[in-house]
Scaffold this motif. Structure first.
Motif, PDB file in Angstrom:
ATOM      1  N   TRP A  32       0.831  -1.207   0.000  1.00  0.00           N
ATOM      2  CA  TRP A  32       0.000   0.000   0.000  1.00  0.00           C
ATOM      3  C   TRP A  32       0.866   1.258   0.000  1.00  0.00           C
ATOM      4  CZ3 TRP A  32      -0.329   3.572   4.089  1.00  0.00           C
ATOM      5  CH2 TRP A  32      -1.263   4.606   3.889  1.00  0.00           C
ATOM      6  N   GLU A  35       2.363   1.657  -3.479  1.00  0.00           N
ATOM      7  CA  GLU A  35       1.352   2.038  -4.472  1.00  0.00           C
ATOM      8  C   GLU A  35       0.790   3.437  -4.201  1.00  0.00           C
ATOM      9  OE1 GLU A  35       0.770   0.223  -7.222  1.00  0.00           O
ATOM     10  OE2 GLU A  35       2.315  -1.128  -6.460  1.00  0.00           O
ATOM     11  N   SER A  36       0.830   3.877  -2.956  1.00  0.00           N
ATOM     12  CA  SER A  36       0.349   5.212  -2.600  1.00  0.00           C
ATOM     13  C   SER A  36       1.392   6.285  -2.834  1.00  0.00           C
ATOM     14  CB  SER A  36      -0.051   5.258  -1.121  1.00  0.00           C
ATOM     15  OG  SER A  36      -1.103   4.390  -0.869  1.00  0.00           O
ATOM     16  N   GLY A  37       2.639   5.860  -3.003  1.00  0.00           N
ATOM     17  CA  GLY A  37       3.719   6.829  -3.160  1.00  0.00           C
ATOM     18  C   GLY A  37       4.173   7.405  -1.831  1.00  0.00           C
ATOM     19  N   ALA A 129      -9.160   6.465  -7.890  1.00  0.00           N
ATOM     20  CA  ALA A 129      -7.872   5.886  -8.274  1.00  0.00           C
ATOM     21  C   ALA A 129      -7.597   6.066  -9.764  1.00  0.00           C
ATOM     22  CB  ALA A 129      -7.827   4.405  -7.899  1.00  0.00           C
ATOM     23  N   GLU A 132      -6.598   9.648 -10.207  1.00  0.00           N
ATOM     24  CA  GLU A 132      -5.321   9.906  -9.537  1.00  0.00           C
ATOM     25  C   GLU A 132      -4.179   9.108 -10.158  1.00  0.00           C
ATOM     26  OE1 GLU A 132      -6.135   8.918  -5.475  1.00  0.00           O
ATOM     27  OE2 GLU A 132      -7.447  10.645  -5.186  1.00  0.00           O
ATOM     28  N   ARG A 133      -4.512   8.304 -11.151  1.00  0.00           N
ATOM     29  CA  ARG A 133      -3.537   7.452 -11.849  1.00  0.00           C
ATOM     30  C   ARG A 133      -2.885   6.446 -10.902  1.00  0.00           C
ATOM     31  NH1 ARG A 133      -5.820  10.844 -14.696  1.00  0.00           N
ATOM     32  NH2 ARG A 133      -5.079  11.601 -16.702  1.00  0.00           N
ATOM     33  N   LYS A 134      -3.689   5.906  -9.998  1.00  0.00           N
ATOM     34  CA  LYS A 134      -3.196   4.885  -9.066  1.00  0.00           C
ATOM     35  C   LYS A 134      -3.373   3.504  -9.702  1.00  0.00           C
ATOM     36  CE  LYS A 134      -2.350   7.686  -5.597  1.00  0.00           C
ATOM     37  NZ  LYS A 134      -1.040   7.966  -5.122  1.00  0.00           N
ATOM     38  N   SER A 135      -2.638   2.549  -9.201  1.00  0.00           N
ATOM     39  CA  SER A 135      -2.676   1.193  -9.749  1.00  0.00           C
ATOM     40  C   SER A 135      -3.906   0.427  -9.277  1.00  0.00           C
ATOM     41  CB  SER A 135      -1.416   0.437  -9.310  1.00  0.00           C
ATOM     42  OG  SER A 135      -1.483   0.175  -7.918  1.00  0.00           O
ATOM     43  N   TYR A 138      -3.458  -0.690  -5.691  1.00  0.00           N
ATOM     44  CA  TYR A 138      -3.909   0.352  -4.759  1.00  0.00           C
ATOM     45  C   TYR A 138      -5.431   0.294  -4.600  1.00  0.00           C
ATOM     46  CZ  TYR A 138      -5.061   5.113  -3.211  1.00  0.00           C
ATOM     47  OH  TYR A 138      -5.559   6.188  -2.547  1.00  0.00           O
ATOM     48  N   THR A 139      -6.124   0.210  -5.724  1.00  0.00           N
ATOM     49  CA  THR A 139      -7.588   0.182  -5.718  1.00  0.00           C
ATOM     50  C   THR A 139      -8.108  -1.020  -4.936  1.00  0.00           C
ATOM     51  OG1 THR A 139      -7.649   1.294  -7.861  1.00  0.00           O
ATOM     52  CG2 THR A 139      -9.633   0.104  -7.190  1.00  0.00           C
ATOM     53  N   ASN A 142      -7.302  -0.781  -1.001  1.00  0.00           N
ATOM     54  CA  ASN A 142      -8.164   0.165  -0.289  1.00  0.00           C
ATOM     55  C   ASN A 142      -9.633  -0.237  -0.326  1.00  0.00           C
ATOM     56  OD1 ASN A 142      -6.306   2.078   0.782  1.00  0.00           O
ATOM     57  ND2 ASN A 142      -5.965   2.810  -1.290  1.00  0.00           N
TER      58      ASN A 142
END
Length: 161
Positions: A32, A35-37, A129, A132-135, A138-139, A142
């Motif tokens: 997490w 993936e959250s940075g 996500a 926000e261009r999250k993977s 990540y999705t 969460n």
């Protein structure tokens, strides 16, 4: 029907317990953070008491709506307008005598919590996500957390009479 504030508060607190486990490094915490940075350094600068208090407050808001999604008797109460004892019709009293505890189980509340997580939490988190261009990791991490939280919260709220 009356709101069981103790059940709602315990359900809200359960999100912290689940979060401590879910986001621990041995479960999904390391993935997490990546993936959250986030980094360990960024995590150290946070005001954790405020974060935890606000997290419980937000979970309490979720618990407030989950009671209406998990306890079917709220629907019957809503049909009479939710008035006081003087407004209760004999048909409502008879309904509650027959079905007042029907489907008031942990399992049933967890089912409705799962459905709320699948059809509310997952689409909201996935939409954010995407923008926000999250993977997808990540999705799923969460949304999986919130689906599990909704299940546990729904079970607690539904069974606690």
């Amino acid at each position: 029907m009356e709101i069981n504030f103790l059940a709602l508060f315990v359900a809200a607190l359960s999100t912290l317990v689940i979060g401590f486990i879910w986001y621990s490094p041995k479960v999904f915490g390391t993935i997490w953070m990546k993936e959250s940075g986030l980094t360990e350094e960024k995590m150290k600068g946070a005001n954790m008491p405020v974060i935890f208090i606000m997290a419980v407050f937000f979970a309490l808001l979720i618990a407030m709506i989950l009671q209406f999604l998990t306890i079917h008797q709220w629907g019957a109460f809503g049909m009479i307008g939710g008035g006081g004892a003087a407004d209760i019709k004999p048909s409502y009293a008879a309904f509650m005598n027959d079905y007042g505890t029907a489907y008031r189980t942990f399992k049933h509340g967890a089912l409705h919590g799962f459905l709320a997580g699948l059809f509310l939490a997952f689409p909201m988190i996935a939409t954010n996500a995407l923008f926000e261009r999250k993977s997808w990791k990540y999705t799923f991490i969460n949304s999986g957390y919130w689906m599990l939280c909704f299940m546990i919260m729904g079970g607690i709220i539904c069974v606690w009479q």
